[in-house]
Design an enzyme around this catalytic site. Structure first.
Site, mmCIF file in Angstrom:
data_model
loop_
_atom_site.group_PDB
_atom_site.id
_atom_site.type_symbol
_atom_site.label_atom_id
_atom_site.label_comp_id
_atom_site.label_asym_id
_atom_site.label_seq_id
_atom_site.Cartn_x
_atom_site.Cartn_y
_atom_site.Cartn_z
ATOM 1 N N LYS A 135 120.092 9.364 87.503
ATOM 2 C CA LYS A 135 120.694 8.178 88.134
ATOM 3 C C LYS A 135 119.862 7.623 89.291
ATOM 4 O O LYS A 135 119.766 6.411 89.465
ATOM 5 C CB LYS A 135 122.095 8.508 88.657
ATOM 6 C CG LYS A 135 123.133 8.728 87.581
ATOM 7 C CD LYS A 135 124.508 8.911 88.205
ATOM 8 C CE LYS A 135 125.518 9.408 87.210
ATOM 9 N NZ LYS A 135 126.871 9.479 87.767
ATOM 10 N N ASP A 143 130.625 3.940 88.776
ATOM 11 C CA ASP A 143 131.360 5.179 89.076
ATOM 12 C C ASP A 143 132.497 4.964 90.086
ATOM 13 O O ASP A 143 133.615 5.447 89.892
ATOM 14 C CB ASP A 143 130.406 6.250 89.619
ATOM 15 C CG ASP A 143 129.547 6.862 88.518
ATOM 16 O OD1 ASP A 143 129.982 6.866 87.356
ATOM 17 O OD2 ASP A 143 128.438 7.333 88.841
ATOM 18 N N ARG A 166 129.939 21.001 103.222
ATOM 19 C CA ARG A 166 129.396 22.305 103.613
ATOM 20 C C ARG A 166 128.225 22.113 104.574
ATOM 21 O O ARG A 166 128.152 22.761 105.616
ATOM 22 C CB ARG A 166 128.961 23.019 102.319
ATOM 23 C CG ARG A 166 128.571 24.442 102.457
ATOM 24 C CD ARG A 166 128.359 25.040 101.086
ATOM 25 N NE ARG A 166 127.336 24.328 100.302
ATOM 26 C CZ ARG A 166 126.970 24.663 99.073
ATOM 27 N NH1 ARG A 166 127.558 25.683 98.456
ATOM 28 N NH2 ARG A 166 126.058 23.980 98.430
ATOM 29 N N HIS A 210 127.071 19.901 107.135
ATOM 30 C CA HIS A 210 127.735 18.847 107.909
ATOM 31 C C HIS A 210 126.831 17.637 108.153
ATOM 32 O O HIS A 210 127.298 16.489 108.142
ATOM 33 C CB HIS A 210 128.219 19.446 109.241
ATOM 34 C CG HIS A 210 128.960 18.472 110.099
ATOM 35 N ND1 HIS A 210 130.033 17.732 109.644
ATOM 36 C CD2 HIS A 210 128.768 18.107 111.402
ATOM 37 C CE1 HIS A 210 130.476 16.955 110.621
ATOM 38 N NE2 HIS A 210 129.725 17.161 111.686
#
Ligand code: ATR
EC number: 1.1.1.25
Length: 273
Positions: A65, A102, A151, A153
């Protein structure tokens, strides 16, 4: 006959041919839709060859993508924002237009489940490509606040800064999160390894809506976990898959297919196709 396909690697288990074939039948469009799995360093060449040989449009999935984003002639505003392209259309003028359906697919699926986004407080887990693709569409629905937790940050902080001009989006660590949230969207790939994002169970309550962008023949690890902690409304990403496909089909053919029947058939066949 007009030719379309999906590029991905691996792509053998893609549901896109099934979905688009049903859309074409339903809307009486003459087209065929196939699969292409080029080697990772041969995508650009494969894309060029497909369009040189008369292809009308394609979908692009993992891991192509971001590369597709750099290969098209022009980008829709939503693809530009997402930094990724999942739909390419060859226009009548011979221009390759890159789009990203999406985010629209996610929002359409949430709405079809009756989830209210306006004035809601949304928690988005993850800050990878899937989160990036969803942010503009979610913010366009005018939530009261959208909190990104990841996770790593710093990636959540970067994403929040990048989309700040579109609405009230902030980054928090998993430890900082404080409820109540109306909707939690899991865009992490944790479920793929049967893992869970480190979310405190206290954030789950009976009126919360839970969305996992992943899907499977049975509940994802995240959906099972949320149900265990009292969530009554849970949704997986199969509906998003069908809705983003409907949006791509509309871009190509100028006609919007219905999604409900296709989703029902897909659910019935899950695992078998
Ligand atoms: P995608 O394009 O599907 O978003 P990605 O760009 O690789 O894939 O992003 C995966 C996301 O899932 C990341 O936000 C990742 O967190 P990190 O940025 O810290 O890597 C998150 N993720 C993957 N496994 C996870 C786990 N076990 N727990 C929490 N987050 C996880």
């Amino acid at each position: 006959m007009d030719r379309y396909l999906v590029f991905g690697h691996p792509v053998r288990h893609s549901k896109s041919p099934f979905i688009h074939t049903l859309f074409a039948r339903q809307t009486q469009q003459e087209l065929e839709y196939g699969l292409a799995e080029p080697a990772v360093d041969e995508f650009a060449q494969a894309l060029r060859t497909f369009f040189d040989q008369g292809g009308k449009g394609c979908n692009v999935t993992v891991p192509f993508k971001e590369q597709a984003f750099t290969l098209v002639d022009c980008l829709s505003p939503r693809a530009k924002r997402a930094g990724a392209v999942n739909t390419i259309k060859l226009t009548d003028d011979g221009v390759l237009l890159g789009d990203n359906t999406d985010g629209a697919g996610l929002v359409a699926d949430l709405k079809s489940h009756g989830v209210t986004l306006a004035d809601s407080r949304i928690l988005l887990l993850g800050a990878g490509g899937a989160a990036r693709g969803a942010l503009a569409s979610l913010l366009a629905e005018l939530p009261s606040e959208l909190v990104i937790a990841n996770r790593t940050h710093t990636k959540a902080q970067q994403l929040a800064a990048e989309f700040h001009d579109l609405g009230p989006v902030i980054a928090q660590t998993y430890e900082q999160l404080a409820g109540p949230f109306d909707l939690v969207i899991n865009s992490t790939s944790a479920s793929l390894q049967g893992e869970l994002p480190p979310l405190a169970p206290a954030l789950i309550h009976t009126d919360i809506a839970i969305y996992d962008m992943m899907y499977g023949a049975s509940d994802t690890a995240f959906i099972s976990w949320a149900k265990q902690h009292g969530a009554r409304q849970t949704m997986d990403g199969l509906g998003m898959l069908v809705e983003q496909a409907a949006e791509a089909f509309t871009v190509w053919r100028g006609i919007r297919p219905g999604t409900k029947q296709v989703l029902r058939e897909l659910k019935r066949n899950l695992g078998a196709i």
